[in-house]
Design an enzyme around this catalytic site. Structure first.
Site, PDB file in Angstrom:
ATOM      1  N   GLU A   1      -6.191   3.587   5.864  1.00  0.00           N
ATOM      2  CA  GLU A   1      -5.782   3.428   4.464  1.00  0.00           C
ATOM      3  C   GLU A   1      -6.299   4.566   3.572  1.00  0.00           C
ATOM      4  O   GLU A   1      -5.556   5.052   2.710  1.00  0.00           O
ATOM      5  CB  GLU A   1      -6.284   2.073   3.949  1.00  0.00           C
ATOM      6  CG  GLU A   1      -5.786   1.740   2.563  1.00  0.00           C
ATOM      7  CD  GLU A   1      -6.249   0.368   2.094  1.00  0.00           C
ATOM      8  OE1 GLU A   1      -5.970  -0.628   2.780  1.00  0.00           O
ATOM      9  OE2 GLU A   1      -6.886   0.302   1.036  1.00  0.00           O
TER      10      GLU A   1
ATOM     11  N   SER B   1     -11.114  -1.442   2.820  1.00  0.00           N
ATOM     12  CA  SER B   1     -10.461  -1.632   4.126  1.00  0.00           C
ATOM     13  C   SER B   1     -10.130  -0.259   4.709  1.00  0.00           C
ATOM     14  O   SER B   1      -9.470   0.537   4.051  1.00  0.00           O
ATOM     15  CB  SER B   1      -9.163  -2.418   3.957  1.00  0.00           C
ATOM     16  OG  SER B   1      -9.445  -3.662   3.371  1.00  0.00           O
TER      17      SER B   1
ATOM     18  N   ARG C   1       0.841  -1.212   0.000  1.00  0.00           N
ATOM     19  CA  ARG C   1       0.000   0.000   0.000  1.00  0.00           C
ATOM     20  C   ARG C   1       0.872   1.257   0.000  1.00  0.00           C
ATOM     21  O   ARG C   1       0.591   2.225   0.709  1.00  0.00           O
ATOM     22  CB  ARG C   1      -0.938   0.026   1.216  1.00  0.00           C
ATOM     23  CG  ARG C   1      -1.941  -1.076   1.264  1.00  0.00           C
ATOM     24  CD  ARG C   1      -2.915  -1.021   0.074  1.00  0.00           C
ATOM     25  NE  ARG C   1      -3.887  -2.093   0.193  1.00  0.00           N
ATOM     26  CZ  ARG C   1      -3.655  -3.332  -0.218  1.00  0.00           C
ATOM     27  NH1 ARG C   1      -2.496  -3.647  -0.785  1.00  0.00           N
ATOM     28  NH2 ARG C   1      -4.567  -4.259  -0.079  1.00  0.00           N
TER      29      ARG C   1
HETATM   30  C1  LIG Z   1     -15.733  -1.445  -1.713  1.00  0.00           C
HETATM   31  C2  LIG Z   1     -14.277  -1.096  -1.855  1.00  0.00           C
HETATM   32  C3  LIG Z   1     -13.327  -2.089  -1.986  1.00  0.00           C
HETATM   33  C4  LIG Z   1     -11.963  -1.759  -2.122  1.00  0.00           C
HETATM   34  N1  LIG Z   1     -11.054  -2.773  -2.255  1.00  0.00           N
HETATM   35  C5  LIG Z   1      -9.741  -2.485  -2.375  1.00  0.00           C
HETATM   36  C6  LIG Z   1      -8.779  -3.549  -2.493  1.00  0.00           C
HETATM   37  O1  LIG Z   1      -9.122  -4.720  -2.537  1.00  0.00           O
HETATM   38  N2  LIG Z   1      -7.477  -3.219  -2.569  1.00  0.00           N
HETATM   39  C7  LIG Z   1      -7.055  -1.903  -2.561  1.00  0.00           C
HETATM   40  O2  LIG Z   1      -5.845  -1.677  -2.640  1.00  0.00           O
HETATM   41  N3  LIG Z   1      -7.947  -0.892  -2.467  1.00  0.00           N
HETATM   42  C8  LIG Z   1      -9.271  -1.141  -2.373  1.00  0.00           C
HETATM   43  N4  LIG Z   1     -10.178  -0.130  -2.243  1.00  0.00           N
HETATM   44  C9  LIG Z   1      -9.711   1.266  -2.231  1.00  0.00           C
HETATM   45  C10 LIG Z   1      -9.828   2.009  -3.592  1.00  0.00           C
HETATM   46  O3  LIG Z   1     -10.769   1.402  -4.417  1.00  0.00           O
HETATM   47  C11 LIG Z   1      -8.506   2.091  -4.328  1.00  0.00           C
HETATM   48  O4  LIG Z   1      -7.536   2.737  -3.549  1.00  0.00           O
HETATM   49  C12 LIG Z   1      -8.635   2.819  -5.672  1.00  0.00           C
HETATM   50  O5  LIG Z   1      -7.445   2.690  -6.416  1.00  0.00           O
HETATM   51  C13 LIG Z   1      -8.954   4.312  -5.522  1.00  0.00           C
HETATM   52  O6  LIG Z   1      -9.255   4.819  -6.805  1.00  0.00           O
HETATM   53  P1  LIG Z   1     -10.123   6.121  -7.015  1.00  0.00           P
HETATM   54  O7  LIG Z   1     -10.109   6.439  -8.462  1.00  0.00           O
HETATM   55  O8  LIG Z   1     -11.463   5.931  -6.407  1.00  0.00           O
HETATM   56  O9  LIG Z   1      -9.276   7.189  -6.204  1.00  0.00           O
HETATM   57  P2  LIG Z   1      -9.812   8.426  -5.349  1.00  0.00           P
HETATM   58  O10 LIG Z   1     -10.515   7.921  -4.135  1.00  0.00           O
HETATM   59  O11 LIG Z   1     -10.539   9.374  -6.200  1.00  0.00           O
HETATM   60  O12 LIG Z   1      -8.421   9.077  -4.915  1.00  0.00           O
HETATM   61  C14 LIG Z   1      -7.589   8.401  -3.980  1.00  0.00           C
HETATM   62  C15 LIG Z   1      -6.257   9.170  -3.855  1.00  0.00           C
HETATM   63  O13 LIG Z   1      -5.558   9.090  -5.087  1.00  0.00           O
HETATM   64  C16 LIG Z   1      -5.333  10.408  -5.614  1.00  0.00           C
HETATM   65  N5  LIG Z   1      -5.493  10.301  -7.071  1.00  0.00           N
HETATM   66  C17 LIG Z   1      -6.540   9.786  -7.759  1.00  0.00           C
HETATM   67  N6  LIG Z   1      -6.292   9.808  -9.082  1.00  0.00           N
HETATM   68  C18 LIG Z   1      -5.060  10.344  -9.226  1.00  0.00           C
HETATM   69  C19 LIG Z   1      -4.236  10.649 -10.354  1.00  0.00           C
HETATM   70  N7  LIG Z   1      -4.626  10.388 -11.618  1.00  0.00           N
HETATM   71  N8  LIG Z   1      -3.017  11.222 -10.131  1.00  0.00           N
HETATM   72  C20 LIG Z   1      -2.597  11.497  -8.858  1.00  0.00           C
HETATM   73  N9  LIG Z   1      -3.332  11.244  -7.765  1.00  0.00           N
HETATM   74  C21 LIG Z   1      -4.550  10.662  -7.948  1.00  0.00           C
HETATM   75  C22 LIG Z   1      -6.382  11.291  -4.955  1.00  0.00           C
HETATM   76  O14 LIG Z   1      -5.957  12.643  -4.891  1.00  0.00           O
HETATM   77  C23 LIG Z   1      -6.458  10.664  -3.579  1.00  0.00           C
HETATM   78  O15 LIG Z   1      -5.381  11.114  -2.805  1.00  0.00           O
HETATM   79  C24 LIG Z   1     -11.555  -0.413  -2.115  1.00  0.00           C
HETATM   80  C25 LIG Z   1     -12.521   0.600  -1.973  1.00  0.00           C
HETATM   81  C26 LIG Z   1     -13.874   0.262  -1.854  1.00  0.00           C
HETATM   82  C27 LIG Z   1     -14.893   1.359  -1.710  1.00  0.00           C
END
Ligand SMILES: Cc1cc2nc3c(=O)[nH]c(=O)nc-3n(C[C@H](O)[C@H](O)[C@H](O)COP(=O)(O)OP(=O)(O)OC[C@H]3O[C@@H](n4cnc5c(N)ncnc54)[C@H](O)[C@@H]3O)c2cc1C
Length: 368
Positions: free
Chosen positions: A360, A262, A178
């Site tokens: 996280e 998580s 992570r």
């Molecule tokens: C139901 C559920 C299950 C999940 N399961 C997992 C799992 O199994 N494993 C896991 O690792 N994570 C998991 N996650 C967490 C999450 O889905 C991941 O971290 C995902 O990659 C976040 O993507 P996002 O586009 O929603 O990012 P956002 O929530 O929009 O942003 C997250 C962070 O990334 C930054 N960011 C986003 N896009 C960019 C970009 N293009 N450039 C620079 N910074 C950026 C944002 O500023 C913020 O700081 C889960 C979440 C949920 C709700």
């Protein structure tokens, strides 16, 4: 916050710009106050122009994509939120296989489905993770024995400290559990395109098998031994089923999925700290080898053993009824409710075991 005309939207050069934009509906936790201004960028040029414009004016900037790893405070964000909405996948054959470039805003699970259809091996166990492709390297998303960093070849990113667009090779991205260079330097880079490197796919779809299965629960569900391979498409389907049963696939009708996945990372302890934990535990804590002779244990196990069962909580924020590690909004929670529950659990685990749980999701205008 400055007074603005609510939800005044205007289009300029194809970009959607909005004043006083609600942010809660853009996150999977569905909490948080509004942004003073929101810009939605559907091209790389719009992303770069918006970032440079904000940086030149000293305007606070929040990058938001799928909103699935964000906890936004009830005060909202007094600045510009840039919603990354670029899409598209480019494929290139190379002498050693295939390079696939994915736009930052492209939905991650849509890409995984495309990769599995192409016969590309290495991201199948990451099926069902919500959010965008560009966010996956930020915390090096991982699940069921795979991490995205293992399949990333290089990344095209805007370096905000210089204003330059750079190609960043995987070996320079400091991927860990992570963790990545992006996580270590919050806000410094904006990911524009993620390039994946895959071996050549097997010619016949029937011959397409996954990477070796490295997760006991997944191996059991597939009926293979750990370390063996399984049909690529079956791995995706099985992961989706396992995840859905834990509320880890988004479903707007199911409040167990109104979460950020998580909420705490699995603690990585040195040998002495792990021995101290074992000494305070009635049964042996889960242990997994981690780099540098450290030991990773299970945050979910610690939470359960500290007395917080699935569904714990009586207010609008509770633990998921399907997974102890997910803090959920039952429909009317605000950020303060979620933070209150998170503090109670973090402190309860500390009091019981002396282990500090680290959140996280990325907190914006909020702290534990
Ligand atoms: C139901 C559920 C299950 C999940 N399961 C997992 C799992 O199994 N494993 C896991 O690792 N994570 C998991 N996650 C967490 C999450 O889905 C991941 O971290 C995902 O990659 C976040 O993507 P996002 O586009 O929603 O990012 P956002 O929530 O929009 O942003 C997250 C962070 O990334 C930054 N960011 C986003 N896009 C960019 C970009 N293009 N450039 C620079 N910074 C950026 C944002 O500023 C913020 O700081 C889960 C979440 C949920 C709700």
């Amino acid at each position: 916050m400055r007074d603005v005309e609510p939800n005044a939207a205007r289009y300029s050069d194809g970009m959607l710009e909005q004043a006083s934009a609600p942010l809660a509906p853009l996150t999977t936790l569905r909490v948080g106050g509004p942004a003073r201004r929101m810009v939605t960028a559907t091209t790389e040029q719009e992303i770069v122009d918006t970032v440079k414009d904000c940086d030149s004016r000293g305007e606070p900037l929040l990058i938001l994509a799928g909103g699935s790893n964000l906890l936004i405070g009830d005060g909202g964000f007094d600045g510009t939120v840039l919603k990354i909405a670029t899409t598209g996948v480019q494929k290139q054959k190379t002498c050693s296989g295939m390079r696939v470039g994915v736009a930052a805003g492209h939905d991650w699970d849509t890409f995984v489905a495309e990769a599995v259809d192409l016969g590309a091996v290495g991201v199948e166990a990451l099926s069902g993770i919500p959010g965008s492709t560009g966010a996956t390297p930020i915390q090096n998303v991982g699940a069921y024995g795979q991490e995205v960093g293992h399949s990333i070849a290089w990344i095209r990113a805007l370096d905000r400290s210089t204003g330059e667009i750079r190609g960043m090779q995987s070996r320079c991205l400091e991927f860990g559990y992570r963790d990545s260079i992006f996580k270590k330097n919050p806000g410094k880079y904006v990911v524009l395109t993620v390039w994946f490197g895959f071996d050549p796919p097997a010619a016949q779809p029937a011959d397409r098998v996954s990477a070796p299965i490295r997760y006991a629960e997944l191996a059991r569900a597939l009926g293979v031994a750990e370390g063996e391979r399984a049909p690529l498409a079956s791995v995706r389907e099985t992961v989706l089923k396992l995840r859905a049963a834990k509320g880890m696939v988004l479903d707007p009708a199911d409040h167990d999925t109104w979460s950020a996945g998580s909420f705490f990372t699995n603690p990585v302890l040195d040998a002495a700290a792990f021995e101290a934990l074992a000494a305070r535990s009635a049964s042996a804590p889960p242990r997994f080898d981690a780099p540098d002779a450290r030991v990773k244990t299970s945050a979910a196990w610690l939470i359960e053993q500290a007395g917080y069962a699935k569904g714990y909580g009586s207010g609008p924020a509770t633990l998921s009824t399907k997974h102890t590690l997910a803090l959920t909004n039952r429909g009317t929670a605000d950020a303060a409710d979620l933070l209150g529950l998170a503090r109670e659990i973090r402190d309860g685990v500390w009091d019981r075991f002396g282990v500090e749980l680290v959140p996280e999701p990325v907190f914006v205008g909020a702290e534990l």
